[in-house]
Design a protein around this motif. Structure first.
Motif, PDB file in Angstrom:
ATOM      1  N   LYS A 290       0.689  -1.241   0.097  1.00 31.29           N
ATOM      2  CA  LYS A 290      -0.015  -0.095  -0.006  1.00 31.29           C
ATOM      3  C   LYS A 290       0.853   1.221   0.042  1.00 31.29           C
ATOM      4  N   ILE A 291       0.703   2.179  -1.017  1.00 31.10           N
ATOM      5  CA  ILE A 291       1.204   3.550  -0.943  1.00 31.10           C
ATOM      6  C   ILE A 291       0.391   4.630  -0.010  1.00 31.10           C
ATOM      7  N   LYS A 292       1.105   5.099   0.879  1.00 31.85           N
ATOM      8  CA  LYS A 292       0.479   6.132   1.860  1.00 31.85           C
ATOM      9  C   LYS A 292       0.124   7.546   1.360  1.00 31.85           C
ATOM     10  N   HIS A 293       1.339   8.042   0.551  1.00 35.16           N
ATOM     11  CA  HIS A 293       0.857   9.242  -0.100  1.00 35.16           C
ATOM     12  C   HIS A 293       2.054   9.472  -1.215  1.00 35.16           C
ATOM     13  N   ILE A 294       1.988  10.558  -1.555  1.00 30.90           N
ATOM     14  CA  ILE A 294       2.975  11.045  -2.816  1.00 30.90           C
ATOM     15  C   ILE A 294       4.012  11.955  -2.103  1.00 30.90           C
ATOM     16  N   VAL A 295       5.219  11.932  -2.111  1.00 31.78           N
ATOM     17  CA  VAL A 295       6.098  12.787  -1.406  1.00 31.78           C
ATOM     18  C   VAL A 295       6.269  13.993  -2.082  1.00 31.78           C
ATOM     19  N   SER A 296       6.500  13.841  -3.668  1.00 29.04           N
ATOM     20  CA  SER A 296       7.214  14.849  -4.643  1.00 29.04           C
ATOM     21  C   SER A 296       7.002  14.181  -6.047  1.00 29.04           C
ATOM     22  N   PHE A 297       7.001  15.334  -6.862  1.00 31.21           N
ATOM     23  CA  PHE A 297       6.802  14.996  -8.304  1.00 31.21           C
ATOM     24  C   PHE A 297       7.549  16.223  -8.906  1.00 31.21           C
ATOM     25  N   SER A 298       8.067  15.959 -10.341  1.00 25.69           N
ATOM     26  CA  SER A 298       8.559  17.044 -11.170  1.00 25.69           C
ATOM     27  C   SER A 298       7.664  17.801 -11.564  1.00 25.69           C
ATOM     28  N   SER A 299       6.761  17.448 -12.021  1.00 26.11           N
ATOM     29  CA  SER A 299       5.688  18.318 -12.745  1.00 26.11           C
ATOM     30  C   SER A 299       4.401  17.355 -12.942  1.00 26.11           C
ATOM     31  N   GLU A 300       3.330  18.103 -13.247  1.00 27.64           N
ATOM     32  CA  GLU A 300       2.102  17.542 -13.727  1.00 27.64           C
ATOM     33  C   GLU A 300       1.357  18.291 -14.363  1.00 27.64           C
ATOM     34  N   ASP A 301       0.564  17.516 -15.336  1.00 28.22           N
ATOM     35  CA  ASP A 301      -0.415  18.087 -16.213  1.00 28.22           C
ATOM     36  C   ASP A 301      -1.724  18.526 -15.529  1.00 28.22           C
ATOM     37  N   LYS A 302      -2.441  19.498 -15.890  1.00 28.55           N
ATOM     38  CA  LYS A 302      -3.695  20.131 -15.265  1.00 28.55           C
ATOM     39  C   LYS A 302      -4.653  18.896 -15.148  1.00 28.55           C
ATOM     40  N   SER A 303      -4.815  18.248 -16.444  1.00 32.19           N
ATOM     41  CA  SER A 303      -5.826  17.175 -16.389  1.00 32.19           C
ATOM     42  C   SER A 303      -5.552  16.013 -15.767  1.00 32.19           C
ATOM     43  N   HIS A 304      -4.220  15.656 -15.964  1.00 33.29           N
ATOM     44  CA  HIS A 304      -3.578  14.542 -15.631  1.00 33.29           C
ATOM     45  C   HIS A 304      -2.689  14.641 -14.053  1.00 33.29           C
ATOM     46  N   LYS A 305      -3.108  14.479 -13.025  1.00 33.33           N
ATOM     47  CA  LYS A 305      -2.381  14.936 -11.741  1.00 33.33           C
ATOM     48  C   LYS A 305      -1.511  13.636 -11.193  1.00 33.33           C
ATOM     49  N   ALA A 306      -0.677  13.909 -10.456  1.00 35.87           N
ATOM     50  CA  ALA A 306       0.206  12.817  -9.904  1.00 35.87           C
ATOM     51  C   ALA A 306      -0.718  11.850  -9.042  1.00 35.87           C
ATOM     52  N   GLU A 307      -1.778  12.660  -8.368  1.00 37.62           N
ATOM     53  CA  GLU A 307      -2.654  11.793  -7.215  1.00 37.62           C
ATOM     54  C   GLU A 307      -3.239  10.879  -7.887  1.00 37.62           C
ATOM     55  N   ASN A 308      -3.413  10.787  -9.117  1.00 37.84           N
ATOM     56  CA  ASN A 308      -4.218   9.773  -9.936  1.00 37.84           C
ATOM     57  C   ASN A 308      -3.552   8.456  -9.674  1.00 37.84           C
ATOM     58  N   LEU A 309      -2.185   8.222  -9.403  1.00 41.33           N
ATOM     59  CA  LEU A 309      -1.759   6.942  -9.310  1.00 41.33           C
ATOM     60  C   LEU A 309      -2.032   6.356  -8.050  1.00 41.33           C
ATOM     61  N   LEU A 310      -2.573   7.073  -6.911  1.00 36.47           N
ATOM     62  CA  LEU A 310      -3.026   6.560  -5.621  1.00 36.47           C
ATOM     63  C   LEU A 310      -4.215   5.588  -5.692  1.00 36.47           C
ATOM     64  N   GLY A 311      -5.176   5.931  -6.758  1.00 38.59           N
ATOM     65  CA  GLY A 311      -6.345   5.400  -6.711  1.00 38.59           C
ATOM     66  C   GLY A 311      -6.182   4.025  -7.922  1.00 38.59           C
ATOM     67  N   ASN A 312      -7.487   3.259  -7.806  1.00 40.22           N
ATOM     68  CA  ASN A 312      -7.330   2.110  -8.614  1.00 40.22           C
ATOM     69  C   ASN A 312      -8.004   2.174  -9.999  1.00 40.22           C
ATOM     70  N   ASP A 313      -8.428   3.421 -10.296  1.00 35.91           N
ATOM     71  CA  ASP A 313      -8.963   3.790 -11.573  1.00 35.91           C
ATOM     72  C   ASP A 313      -7.892   3.823 -12.578  1.00 35.91           C
ATOM     73  N   THR A 314      -7.872   3.050 -13.618  1.00 38.01           N
ATOM     74  CA  THR A 314      -6.919   2.832 -14.638  1.00 38.01           C
ATOM     75  C   THR A 314      -7.243   4.278 -15.729  1.00 38.01           C
ATOM     76  N   THR A 315      -8.465   4.412 -15.781  1.00 41.69           N
ATOM     77  CA  THR A 315      -8.638   5.686 -16.793  1.00 41.69           C
ATOM     78  C   THR A 315      -7.896   7.139 -16.342  1.00 41.69           C
ATOM     79  N   LYS A 316      -7.533   7.135 -15.164  1.00 44.72           N
ATOM     80  CA  LYS A 316      -6.925   8.247 -14.740  1.00 44.72           C
ATOM     81  C   LYS A 316      -5.521   8.146 -14.692  1.00 44.72           C
TER      82      LYS A 316
END
Length: 568
Positions: free
Chosen positions: A5-31
């Motif tokens: 289990k991943i607790k949270h995201i510590v940091s990231f280089s950059s992210e798109d406005k529509s496709h953010k890094a927090e989408n990797l925490l969920g189980n929805d593969t469409t995001k």
């Protein structure tokens, strides 16, 4: 294997406005997570719930060419990362440039990971994505799944590691392979057993066949077979025959009167059948088809045609002239008395009025094209530019094509053979000297009042710029509204020549890089500075100095593709 289990995201280089890094925490593969366009490297750092041994990794790609996984431990001032999974390829260079298969999924098992790093426990995971083959796209990941072995699995792996190689149990995933030396009761299969079973079946079948043959040959078996056949015959009833149909009776014969036969007239003789008369039109058509001359060779299709071109500019003018010459026609620059056709682009040109007054044939360029396409001389009236002639051609659509193969030549029979064929009047009947002198003032007045659109377009070697008021020809302007940058160390003579060519043709040279520059002229190979310039201005074109020279020599803007600096 349980999922880490991943607790949270510590940091990231950059992210798109529509496709953010927090989408990797969920189980929805469409995001998914994507970085900003133009980044050379993108990374994201995860914090796990606890320190765990990672046994396998599932990664869903989204446009990245390479993906690398690093691990570390929290609680330190600067986290020292170690490589758990080396940079693995998800897209080839060709796929990256075209954009095919961007969502490939790869599963990395325990044997694909670094054995020394996978044996320890970690709570920070850093994933690095790169896309060096396409710098205009936004890339990232669809999902990341980390797996670890259960405690029993870890203990079994530790125990098996301490055993010798010949005693270690064979494990395939979550299954335990059977030992070769296991002689349990359930192990009834051994090599060669299938062949033994097949031989037993064949032997039993052969024994049954032999016993059947032996019994059939005995006399008792023969008697039994005969009795069985007799019983079968008695059991089947005989089918009754159908009743015979009575014969058809002939009608009674009529008596013959021999006296009438003697006086009877002989039958008329059969008339000969004459073939049906064909209509005269079809007969004429057949005669015309028989009289048709054989097809002419390609270089004689327009034999006897002497043509003049008006209203066309190069290169189309040269194409029309070459195509007609290949079919056997002759070319004149100006209309002469022996000219037969004027190939004109539009009416009311000086040559058009001259030929129309002389009664010559004025056709469109499609006449030349169709003659080459059909490989025969087409009727010129269908392609006449004069409306009166083209409308009258519909009534004579089926005229004999043979008359078209021999065009008439407007030559005065009283003309001397020694006279210049290119001189004289262009009228059919020929004018006297007195009439020409009378018409000269009127012709000069008409020429002065002509419209500017009546100017001749009959340049043989392309358009020539008219001289300006001071007597000097105007300079070309194919570099107009284009800015250049001379990059690198040029020789003084080369830089002076490049500057002269660009400025003389309407271009502008800038000393520094800006957003308005379109072309970078350089003698160097591909440099890292070019990549940085492309990241700020993707429309830049890096060309060699030979492109500028060739454009100046040809007096037009040439395609830059053959002169591009190759990207190495």
């Amino acid at each position: 294997m349980p999922e880490v289990k991943i607790k949270h995201i510590v940091s990231f280089s950059s992210e798109d406005k529509s496709h953010k890094a927090e989408n990797l925490l969920g189980n929805d593969t469409t995001k998914k997570w994507r970085c900003e366009p133009g980044e050379k490297q993108a990374c994201v750092v995860f914090q796990l719930e606890k320190c765990t041994k990672i046994s396998s990794i599932d990664i869903g790609n989204d446009g990245s060419a390479f993906v690398e996984v690093l691990v570390g431990r929290s609680g330190q001032e600067s986290v020292k990362y170690q490589v758990l999974l080396v940079a693995s390829s998800f897209m080839s260079p060709q796929e990256s440039r075209v954009g095919t298969s961007p969502t490939r999924v790869r599963i990395f098992s325990h044997d694909k990971l670094s054995s020394d790093v996978a044996a320890e426990q970690w709570d920070i995971v850093k994933i690095v994505c790169t896309q060096p083959f396409n710098k205009r796209v936004s890339y990232g990941l669809t999902f990341v799944k980390l797996h670890s072995l259960s405690e029993k699995g870890v203990e079994s792996m530790d125990d098996s590691a301490s055993l010798p190689s010949d005693v270690k149990p064979k494990i395939f995933g979550s299954f335990k392979m059977k030992d070769d030396n296991d002689t349990s009761k359930s192990s009834t299969f051994h090599p060669g057993k299938l062949m033994q079973l097949a031989k037993k079946d064949e032997s039993s079948e052969s024994k049954i066949k032999k016993e059947h043959m032996r019994r059939s040959r005995s006399p008792d078996a023969r008697e039994l077979e005969e009795k069985r056949r007799k019983l079968d015959r008695k059991a089947t009833p005989k089918q009754p025959r159908p009743p015979a149909t009575p014969k058809q009776q002939r009608p009674p014969a009529t008596p013959v009167n021999f006296d009438q036969l003697k006086t009877k007239t002989p039958p008329p003789k059969p008339q000969k059948r004459e073939p049906p008369k064909q209509p005269p039109s079809s007969a004429k058509k057949r005669k015309a088809e028989k009289k048709k001359p054989p097809a002419k060779p390609y270089d004689q299709i327009l034999g006897g045609v002497i043509f003049v071109i008006s209203g066309f500019q190069n290169p189309l003018r040269g194409d029309i002239r070459d195509k007609a010459l290949r079919m056997g026609a002759q070319y004149r620059k100006d209309w002469t008395r022996d000219s037969t056709h004027l190939v004109c682009a539009f009416p009311n040109t000086p040559k058009y009025r001259q030929v129309e007054g002389a009664g010559g044939r004025i056709v469109r360029k499609e006449w030349i094209d169709d003659c080459a396409k059909m490989k025969r001389q087409m009727p010129w009236k269908k392609y006449a530019m004069n409306a009166d002639v083209s409308s009258s051609s519909s009534s004579s659509e089926f005229e004999d094509a043979s008359s078209e193969d021999e065009p008439t030549v407007n030559v005065n029979p009283a003309q001397s053979d020694n006279e210049d064929p290119y001189g004289g009047s262009t009228d059919e009947g020929g004018d006297t000297e007195d009439e020409i002198e009378k018409l000269k003032p009127k012709i000069e007045e008409d020429n002065q009042n002509d419209n500017v659109y009546d100017a001749s377009t009959d340049e043989e070697n392309g358009a020539v710029n008219q001289p300006s008021a001071d007597g000097l020809p105007p300079l070309p302007d194919f570099f107009e509204h284009k800015q250049f940058l001379l990059y690198g160390d040029f020789e003084q003579s080369i830089q002076r020549l490049l500057t002269r060519c660009i400025v003389a043709c309407g271009g502008k040279i800038s000393k520094y890089m800006n957003d308005d520059i379109e072309y970078v002229v350089t003698e160097q190979d591909w440099d890292q500075e070019f990549d940085r310039a492309l990241s700020t201005n993707a429309a830049l074109v890096f060309v060699k100095p030979s492109w500028v020279y060739d454009c100046g020599a040809q007096q037009l803007l040439l395609p830059s593709q053959p002169y591009l600096i190759s990207h190495t």
